[in-house]
Scaffold this motif. Structure first.
Motif, short mmCIF file in Angstrom:
data_model
loop_
_atom_site.label_atom_id
_atom_site.label_comp_id
_atom_site.label_asym_id
_atom_site.label_seq_id
_atom_site.Cartn_x
_atom_site.Cartn_y
_atom_site.Cartn_z
N LEU B 161 -31.46 12.31 -4.60
CA LEU B 161 -31.77 12.92 -5.91
C LEU B 161 -32.52 11.91 -7.03
O LEU B 161 -32.48 10.72 -6.65
N SER B 162 -33.06 12.39 -7.95
CA SER B 162 -33.55 11.48 -9.09
C SER B 162 -33.15 11.94 -10.51
O SER B 162 -32.90 13.34 -10.46
N THR B 163 -33.14 11.06 -11.37
CA THR B 163 -32.87 11.45 -12.56
C THR B 163 -33.70 10.66 -13.58
O THR B 163 -34.27 9.62 -13.11
N ASP B 164 -33.76 10.84 -14.63
CA ASP B 164 -34.36 10.21 -15.63
C ASP B 164 -33.23 9.18 -16.17
O ASP B 164 -32.31 8.81 -15.54
N LEU B 165 -33.72 8.19 -17.18
CA LEU B 165 -33.10 7.08 -17.24
C LEU B 165 -31.51 7.39 -17.88
O LEU B 165 -30.56 6.68 -18.05
N GLU B 166 -31.38 8.48 -18.65
CA GLU B 166 -30.41 9.12 -19.24
C GLU B 166 -29.32 9.67 -18.22
O GLU B 166 -28.14 10.04 -18.43
N GLY B 167 -29.89 9.91 -16.98
CA GLY B 167 -29.01 10.40 -15.61
C GLY B 167 -29.05 12.03 -15.93
O GLY B 167 -28.59 12.70 -14.92
N ARG B 168 -30.29 12.58 -16.47
CA ARG B 168 -30.66 13.86 -16.42
C ARG B 168 -31.21 14.31 -15.00
O ARG B 168 -32.37 13.29 -14.68
N ILE B 169 -30.70 15.24 -14.26
CA ILE B 169 -31.39 15.55 -13.08
C ILE B 169 -32.77 15.76 -12.87
O ILE B 169 -32.88 16.89 -13.91
N GLU B 177 -28.11 20.17 -1.98
CA GLU B 177 -27.86 21.57 -2.30
C GLU B 177 -26.48 22.08 -1.46
O GLU B 177 -25.59 22.61 -1.70
N LYS B 178 -26.95 21.57 -0.08
CA LYS B 178 -25.78 21.97 1.16
C LYS B 178 -24.51 21.47 0.57
O LYS B 178 -23.48 22.08 0.96
N LEU B 179 -24.34 20.18 0.56
CA LEU B 179 -23.13 19.73 0.42
C LEU B 179 -22.22 19.98 -0.85
O LEU B 179 -21.19 20.24 -0.90
N SER B 180 -23.36 20.23 -2.13
CA SER B 180 -22.51 20.60 -3.21
C SER B 180 -22.43 22.13 -3.48
O SER B 180 -21.38 22.44 -4.28
N GLY B 181 -23.35 22.70 -3.02
CA GLY B 181 -23.09 24.22 -3.23
C GLY B 181 -24.11 24.61 -4.39
O GLY B 181 -24.02 25.61 -4.63
N PHE B 182 -24.51 23.53 -5.17
CA PHE B 182 -25.56 23.89 -6.42
C PHE B 182 -26.84 23.79 -6.03
O PHE B 182 -27.12 22.68 -5.32
N THR B 183 -27.53 24.73 -6.42
CA THR B 183 -28.99 24.56 -6.14
C THR B 183 -29.60 23.71 -7.16
O THR B 183 -29.07 23.33 -8.34
N LEU B 184 -30.75 23.51 -6.81
CA LEU B 184 -31.59 22.46 -7.66
C LEU B 184 -31.89 23.25 -8.84
O LEU B 184 -31.60 22.69 -10.17
N ALA B 186 -29.68 25.19 -10.45
CA ALA B 186 -28.68 25.12 -11.44
C ALA B 186 -28.35 23.57 -11.76
O ALA B 186 -27.58 23.52 -12.85
N VAL B 187 -28.83 22.72 -11.31
CA VAL B 187 -28.51 21.49 -11.64
C VAL B 187 -29.65 20.64 -12.60
O VAL B 187 -29.17 19.74 -13.17
N ARG B 188 -30.72 21.12 -12.45
CA ARG B 188 -31.85 20.42 -13.06
C ARG B 188 -31.81 20.41 -14.54
O ARG B 188 -31.55 21.20 -15.27
N GLY B 189 -32.20 19.15 -15.27
CA GLY B 189 -31.87 19.07 -16.62
C GLY B 189 -30.17 18.65 -16.93
O GLY B 189 -30.08 18.17 -18.02
N HIS B 190 -29.22 18.89 -16.10
CA HIS B 190 -27.98 18.63 -16.52
C HIS B 190 -27.83 17.24 -15.73
O HIS B 190 -28.42 16.61 -15.55
N PHE B 192 -26.29 13.89 -14.27
CA PHE B 192 -25.80 13.84 -13.00
C PHE B 192 -24.19 13.58 -13.30
O PHE B 192 -23.45 13.69 -12.20
N PHE B 193 -23.78 12.80 -14.10
CA PHE B 193 -22.35 12.36 -14.09
C PHE B 193 -21.51 13.76 -14.08
O PHE B 193 -20.33 13.63 -13.76
N ASP B 194 -22.03 14.90 -14.47
CA ASP B 194 -21.12 16.18 -14.66
C ASP B 194 -20.86 16.63 -13.32
O ASP B 194 -20.07 17.42 -13.15
N PHE B 195 -21.62 16.03 -12.26
CA PHE B 195 -21.33 16.57 -10.87
C PHE B 195 -20.38 15.56 -10.26
O PHE B 195 -20.15 15.77 -8.91
N CYS B 196 -20.17 14.50 -10.75
CA CYS B 196 -19.04 13.74 -10.38
C CYS B 196 -17.90 13.56 -10.71
O CYS B 196 -17.68 14.07 -11.80
N ALA B 197 -16.71 13.18 -10.00
CA ALA B 197 -15.46 12.97 -10.39
C ALA B 197 -15.07 12.42 -11.41
O ALA B 197 -15.84 11.46 -11.63
N ASP B 198 -14.45 13.06 -12.54
CA ASP B 198 -13.88 12.33 -13.50
C ASP B 198 -13.44 10.89 -13.80
O ASP B 198 -13.85 10.14 -14.42
#
Lengths: 122, 492
Positions: B161-169, B177-184, B186-190, B192-198
């Motif tokens: 995956l790639s993000t901008d410097l602020e971490g936006r996907i 997509e397969k591992l997380s169950g989230f489609t591109l 659904a995640v684009r622009g969000h 990346f930290f939001d998809f990692c454990a707190d």
């Protein structure tokens, strides 16, 4: 045969084990001296003539069988018994030590008091 | 050249300009044609003649349709455009032309038609053709490579995956997509930290700050959140994406699903634990049989009867104390042997944990005629860790130290804290580690022990456990100088 009134050496780094053997033997009329290390035991031997010794197999400063060999060098007719939870009776090291006459018998922990007394009486 | 311009002046100066002008035309790396109102070619430079395999006689004075294939003239509407150039005196801006002619390799041109005027009157139209065949081909190649790379990324088993410097996907491949169950979608622009454990957020910020500061690849192990609320352990490598100026422009993350590896590691841990238990068995048998023998003797005194009340009480106390001691040894052993299912991170008092582990190893040290020198502080030292794993790491180090002293020696264990770290040092006075082995001792299955006497897993497992606690493990050793292992762990 070790007669009552004779001096017996108890070597075990566990004070409670010495306690148990002392009480058992004293009740039978034996006089005992205890040592918590091999060094203490060898020192006691300089001052006393023991008829018999009960040795633990693992002492903080020396292996029990090694201590038995050293005792044997100094007092060839002393009866040496190994009392230990470390070995099996048919352990190769024990069998060899008995065959070589380093120890006369092996008693595993925990033991029946009767076993200890029987060995003293034979 | 054209008649009207040529007839204006025949002075030597004019002839010199004419010469310079011709030289310029010949040197220019584009095809240049001058065309008159009747669509006849009045001038053609060398570049044009060369590319189209023509000669001056079969070009000059000929009409456009005799020189260019009819289909190109129609498609490009040359007559209409040239007429506009003459009538409106404006230029036809660059357009792309695919030039196919019999016997000539396909070429692609960018062309423009410019008015060539003299005193306000358009005398000629200049057709300027730039050959861009190579550039177009290169562009196509770039697109082909891009498509190829995209298909590599898409068919990869690893998350890319790639993000901008602020971490936006920005991108998120099929594996993600397969591992997380989230489609591109659904995640684009969000973020990346939001998809990692707190619980990993603090470290994430550190990694991203490093990347923004232009540091090289960063590695981490963070759990990825899944759409169904689960977590997947993932090992990540983050690399900065650089623009053509070498400035960090974004971040590429490649992540590998560690689920299977974790399972394997858990099995390995258990196997190694069982091996360690085997080593300890002798010491433990000895250690349990001692209190049992005391209990048994005391019980036999009581059974014989006729005791002084004080001795009877002494016997009862010995029995009680002996049972407690045996039971404690068994409990420590069970705690050590228990498989570590879900590594539960919690606050751990390192002082207590080390003392308990030490009590298990003491048996082993005693029967090996090793003197234990422990320097543990009175006060607790708290770290964050896995209660099921840390004792195994320390036990391995202790058993190793004992094993290194077959003829007895001194086992030193010390615990302290400094600079926000807890340190544990375990030293022996044994045979030491040969310099040639020092680099390999933490490798799995590396052992210098004879077959059947060591799995070669102990230190690699220590290393892995300490690493999971964000700690370090180092060793100082020399042949016949003994070894000192130092573990450092962050204090809570």
């Amino acid at each position: 045969m070790t007669d009552p009134g004779e001096l017996i050496l108890i070597v075990d780094d566990e004070p409670d084990m010495c306690w148990a053997l002392e009480h058992l033997l004293n009740k039978q009329g034996y006089v005992t001296r205890k040592a918590l290390t091999a060094l203490e035991a060898l020192k006691l031997m300089e001052r006393h003539r023991f008829a018999c010794a009960f040795l633990d197999a693992k002492l903080p400063d020396m292996d029990g069988l090694e201590l038995a060999r050293r005792i044997r060098e100094r007092a060839p007719d002393m009866r040496i018994l190994m009392v230990s939870g470390y070995f099996y009776r048919d352990d190769l090291a024990i069998q060899e030590a008995i065959a070589q006459g380093v120890i006369i018998d092996f008693i595993s922990k925990p033991f029946l008091q009767a076993e200890i007394l029987r060995v003293l009486e034979t | 050249m054209g008649e009207s311009i040529a007839s204006l002046n025949n002075s030597p100066e004019s002839q010199r300009y004419q010469q310079l002008y011709d030289m310029l035309l010949e040197a220019i790396p584009s095809s240049v044609l001058f065309i008159d109102r009747d669509l006849r070619i009045v001038s053609a430079n060398r570049n044009f003649l060369g590319k189209n395999r023509r000669t001056l006689p079969d070009t000059i004075g000929h009409r456009l349709e005799e020189v260019f294939p009819a289909i190109i003239i129609d498609q490009m509407d040359f007559p209409g455009r040239i007429r506009q150039v003459f009538e409106k005196n404006f230029r036809v801006k660059g357009e792309r032309m695919t030039y196919r002619a019999p016997g000539i390799p396909l070429r692609i041109y960018y062309y423009s038609i410019l008015p060539f005027s003299w005193q306000g009157v358009v005398e000629l139209a200049m057709l300027l053709m730039d050959d861009v065949t190579e550039q177009v081909r290169l562009g196509e190649e770039v697109r082909r490579v891009e498509r190829h790379l995209a298909s590599v990324v898409e068919s990869a088993q690893d998350i890319v995956l790639s993000t901008d410097l602020e971490g936006r996907i920005l991108t998120w491949n099929t594996a993600a997509e397969k591992l997380s169950g989230f489609t591109l979608h659904a995640v684009r622009g969000h973020n990346f930290f939001d998809f990692c454990a707190d619980d990993d957020q603090g470290e994430m910020e550190r990694v991203f700050t490093n990347l923004q500061a232009g540091k090289d690849a960063q590695m981490a192990e963070w759990d990825l959140k899944t759409r169904d609320g689960g977590r997947i352990p993932v090992s990540w490598i983050f690399s900065p994406m650089r623009d053509h100026l070498g400035e960090a422009a974004g971040i590429v993350a490649v992540g590998r699903d560690l689920t299977e590896r974790r399972k394997f590691e858990a099995q390995l841990l258990q196997t190694q634990k069982l091996a360690a238990l085997g080593v300890m068995a002798g010491g433990i048998a000895h250690e349990i049989r001692n209190p049992l023998a005391v209990c048994s003797s005391a019980a036999q005194f009581i059974m014989a009867g006729d005791l002084e009340p004080q001795f009877q009480r002494e016997c009862a106390e010995k029995i009680h104390a002996g049972i407690l001691r045996a039971s404690m040894i068994i409990e420590n052993l069970l705690r050590f042997a228990r498989p570590t299912v879900a590594p539960d991170i919690k606050e751990i008092n390192l002082t207590t944990l080390l003392a308990e582990t030490l009590s298990l190893a003491t048996n082993q040290a005693r029967i090996a005629k090793i003197e234990l020198q422990a320097q543990l502080p009175r006060e607790p030292i708290f770290i964050s860790g896995m209660e099921g794993l840390l004792p195994q790491a320390f036990m391995n180090l202790l058993l190793n130290a004992i094993k290194a002293m077959p003829d007895g020696g001194e086992l030193g264990v010390a615990l302290g804290q400094a600079d926000g770290e807890a340190w544990v040092s375990i030293s022996d006075t044994g045979q030491g580690i040969a310099p040639g082995d020092l680099n390999n001792i933490f490798d799995p299955f590396y052992t210098t022990a004879p077959v059947g006497q060591g799995t070669g897993l102990g230190l690699s497992i220590c290393y892995s456990i300490i690493k999971q606690h964000f700690g370090t493990i180092t060793v100082e050793s020399g042949a016949d100088q003994g070894s000192t292992f130092t573990v450092r762990l962050p204090i809570l």
